[in-house]
Design an enzyme around this catalytic site. Structure first.
Site, PDB file in Angstrom:
ATOM      1  N   CYS A   2      -4.857  -3.045   1.950  1.00 40.99           N
ATOM      2  CA  CYS A   2      -5.510  -2.048   2.816  1.00 40.99           C
ATOM      3  C   CYS A   2      -5.399  -2.569   4.244  1.00 40.99           C
ATOM      4  O   CYS A   2      -5.968  -3.609   4.580  1.00 40.99           O
ATOM      5  CB  CYS A   2      -6.969  -1.866   2.409  1.00 40.99           C
ATOM      6  SG  CYS A   2      -7.910  -0.778   3.524  1.00 40.99           S
ATOM      7  N   GLY A   3      -4.634  -1.872   5.075  1.00 42.73           N
ATOM      8  CA  GLY A   3      -4.372  -2.353   6.425  1.00 42.73           C
ATOM      9  C   GLY A   3      -5.600  -2.460   7.292  1.00 42.73           C
ATOM     10  O   GLY A   3      -5.801  -3.460   7.997  1.00 42.73           O
ATOM     11  N   GLU A  10     -11.047  -0.023  -2.079  1.00 40.79           N
ATOM     12  CA  GLU A  10     -10.896   0.947  -1.005  1.00 40.79           C
ATOM     13  C   GLU A  10     -11.608   2.249  -1.338  1.00 40.79           C
ATOM     14  O   GLU A  10     -11.455   2.790  -2.437  1.00 40.79           O
ATOM     15  CB  GLU A  10      -9.412   1.209  -0.752  1.00 40.79           C
ATOM     16  CG  GLU A  10      -9.144   2.040   0.480  1.00 40.79           C
ATOM     17  CD  GLU A  10      -7.656   2.094   0.831  1.00 40.79           C
ATOM     18  OE1 GLU A  10      -7.335   2.811   1.800  1.00 40.79           O
ATOM     19  OE2 GLU A  10      -6.841   1.445   0.152  1.00 40.79           O
ATOM     20  N   ARG A  11     -12.358   2.734  -0.404  1.00 40.11           N
ATOM     21  CA  ARG A  11     -13.069   4.004  -0.540  1.00 40.11           C
ATOM     22  C   ARG A  11     -12.099   5.119  -0.893  1.00 40.11           C
ATOM     23  O   ARG A  11     -11.084   5.322  -0.226  1.00 40.11           O
ATOM     24  CB  ARG A  11     -13.762   4.300   0.798  1.00 40.11           C
ATOM     25  CG  ARG A  11     -14.524   5.600   0.875  1.00 40.11           C
ATOM     26  CD  ARG A  11     -15.100   5.824   2.270  1.00 40.11           C
ATOM     27  NE  ARG A  11     -14.073   5.889   3.295  1.00 40.11           N
ATOM     28  CZ  ARG A  11     -14.296   6.276   4.551  1.00 40.11           C
ATOM     29  NH1 ARG A  11     -15.522   6.590   4.931  1.00 40.11           N
ATOM     30  NH2 ARG A  11     -13.319   6.313   5.428  1.00 40.11           N
ATOM     31  N   ASN A  42       0.876  -1.170   0.000  1.00 41.99           N
ATOM     32  CA  ASN A  42       0.000   0.000   0.000  1.00 41.99           C
ATOM     33  C   ASN A  42       0.917   1.224   0.000  1.00 41.99           C
ATOM     34  O   ASN A  42       1.519   1.554   1.028  1.00 41.99           O
ATOM     35  CB  ASN A  42      -0.844  -0.046   1.269  1.00 41.99           C
ATOM     36  CG  ASN A  42      -2.168   0.662   1.217  1.00 41.99           C
ATOM     37  OD1 ASN A  42      -2.840   0.712   2.229  1.00 41.99           O
ATOM     38  ND2 ASN A  42      -2.574   1.210   0.092  1.00 41.99           N
ATOM     39  N   ASN A 100     -12.756   3.288  10.325  1.00 45.14           N
ATOM     40  CA  ASN A 100     -13.363   3.538   9.012  1.00 45.14           C
ATOM     41  C   ASN A 100     -14.227   2.334   8.620  1.00 45.14           C
ATOM     42  O   ASN A 100     -13.985   1.201   9.056  1.00 45.14           O
ATOM     43  CB  ASN A 100     -12.294   3.844   7.961  1.00 45.14           C
ATOM     44  CG  ASN A 100     -11.178   2.822   7.914  1.00 45.14           C
ATOM     45  OD1 ASN A 100     -11.013   2.028   8.836  1.00 45.14           O
ATOM     46  ND2 ASN A 100     -10.412   2.809   6.858  1.00 45.14           N
ATOM     47  N   ASN A 145     -15.385   0.761   2.504  1.00 46.30           N
ATOM     48  CA  ASN A 145     -14.451  -0.160   1.892  1.00 46.30           C
ATOM     49  C   ASN A 145     -15.123  -1.521   1.767  1.00 46.30           C
ATOM     50  O   ASN A 145     -15.837  -1.944   2.684  1.00 46.30           O
ATOM     51  CB  ASN A 145     -13.192  -0.294   2.748  1.00 46.30           C
ATOM     52  CG  ASN A 145     -12.527   1.047   3.008  1.00 46.30           C
ATOM     53  OD1 ASN A 145     -11.874   1.601   2.153  1.00 46.30           O
ATOM     54  ND2 ASN A 145     -12.725   1.576   4.212  1.00 46.30           N
ATOM     55  N   CYS A 193      -5.611   4.565   8.432  1.00 46.05           N
ATOM     56  CA  CYS A 193      -4.996   3.717   7.396  1.00 46.05           C
ATOM     57  C   CYS A 193      -3.894   2.961   8.114  1.00 46.05           C
ATOM     58  O   CYS A 193      -2.849   3.530   8.423  1.00 46.05           O
ATOM     59  CB  CYS A 193      -4.444   4.565   6.259  1.00 46.05           C
ATOM     60  SG  CYS A 193      -3.418   3.633   5.094  1.00 46.05           S
ATOM     61  N   ASN A 231      -1.911   0.405   7.242  1.00 49.43           N
ATOM     62  CA  ASN A 231      -0.649   0.260   6.515  1.00 49.43           C
ATOM     63  C   ASN A 231       0.124   1.571   6.541  1.00 49.43           C
ATOM     64  O   ASN A 231       1.343   1.596   6.714  1.00 49.43           O
ATOM     65  CB  ASN A 231      -0.900  -0.149   5.059  1.00 49.43           C
ATOM     66  CG  ASN A 231      -1.295  -1.603   4.917  1.00 49.43           C
ATOM     67  OD1 ASN A 231      -0.944  -2.450   5.730  1.00 49.43           O
ATOM     68  ND2 ASN A 231      -2.025  -1.909   3.855  1.00 49.43           N
TER      69      ASN A 231
END
Length: 314
Positions: free
Chosen positions: A225-226, A216-217, A13, A164, A198, A76, A78
């Site tokens: 995506c972590g 991913e949004r 990422n 998120n 997401n 996020c 990552n």
């Protein structure tokens, strides 16, 4: 303006990372900077923009993350590992609490996942199931391994905020076209999902291995995506596919992380924070465009070390 940055990645990422402690930018300008630097057609490119920011009474430093479309994400994971590394190096520490947009997370330098791979442990959560906080309407108060009628599919989803929002479906085989279609439907911000979400498809390879693919949004289909890997790990435990407290390997197109979810809904990830190169670029904020680029330093040994991990994961 001239902007100095580190091009980095967590599990594939990838992001430009800037020291936001030295930049006095409005929120609109941060969004413009993200669109300029993360543009794949430009000289830098990335899944978004990371900023190391000042701390507060609870945190040694903070993080802001902007998607490639300029929208700001709650977190996020990552990216957090990369920001944590930058924060550790700036402050001369090896563990901290980091401030995110709507929460905090504990981060610490950890034993390498593989030789010469800089590794961070991060603990995030608690994962939340309350749909009113998204909001996601028309699906009750929680969604756990159940259909989401508004998406127009028979797939069963688990809705997890990390913080998120994530919609996680467990599948026998990942169909990227189907995943992209569902992700794009969420990306339109329909009335029932105004803040988007997401969307991840997850294969349970064995009791200790997951493979996650995410739309991913604000980004689109991404190699990694972590927060999706964290949400997927928690969802797998919640639905009895793996056990709470057990360490699992979470594979993705960009590599892997090690993960575990606790019964209290906290999720721990161990993953890389890899420096690829450092540079300075001119940015026209008015037109969201990056121009002349100078590469100041390359980190070829780190790139090679992670390539061995990613190749083995694939």
């Amino acid at each position: 303006m001239e902007c100095r940055f580190i091009k980095c990645h967590g599990s594939g990422n990838d992001f430009p990372l800037v020291d936001g402690r030295t930049l006095a930018l409005s929120d609109d300008d941060w969004a413009r900077l993200a669109r300029a630097l993360a543009d794949r057609a430009g000289p830098v490119g990335g899944d978004g923009l990371l900023a190391l920011t000042a701390g507060d009474a609870q945190a040694a430093f903070g993080m802001r993350m902007f998607n490639s479309d300029g929208s700001e994400a709650e977190t996020c994971l990552n990216g957090l590992r990369c920001v944590a590394r930058a924060g550790f190096e700036a402050l001369g520490i090896d563990r901290a609490v980091a401030r995110l947009k709507t929460s905090h997370a504990a981060v610490a330098a950890a034993a390498p996942l593989a030789p010469s791979v800089y590794t961070i442990e991060e603990v995030a959560g608690p994962a939340a199931l309350d749909l009113a906080r998204w909001p996601l309407t028309g699906a009750g108060t929680q969604l756990v391994d159940a259909p989401l009628e508004a998406l127009g599919t028979d797939r069963l989803f688990t809705a997890v905020a990390m913080p998120n929002p994530h919609l996680v479906a467990f599948v026998d085989r990942i169909d990227e076209a189907e995943l992209t279609g569902l992700g794009q439907r969420c990306e339109t911000a329909p009335d029932w999902l105004p803040n988007r979400a997401n969307v991840s498809f997850v294969e349970v390879r064995d009791p200790a291995t997951l493979f996650v693919r995410t739309f991913e949004r604000g980004v689109g289909l991404t190699d990694s995506c972590g927060s999706a890997m964290a949400a997927s790990t928690y969802a797998a435990c919640l639905t009895g596919r793996i056990a709470f407290g057990e360490a699992v390997t979470v594979l993705n197109r960009g590599g892997l992380v090690r993960a575990s979810a606790a019964a209290d809904a906290m999720v721990t990830l161990y993953g890389n924070a890899t420096w690829e190169w450092e540079g300075v670029v001119t940015v026209d904020l008015a037109h969201c465009r990056a121009g002349d680029l100078r590469v100041l330093r390359r980190h070829d040994a780190e790139i090679a070390a992670w390539a061995q991990v990613a190749d083995a994961a694939r």
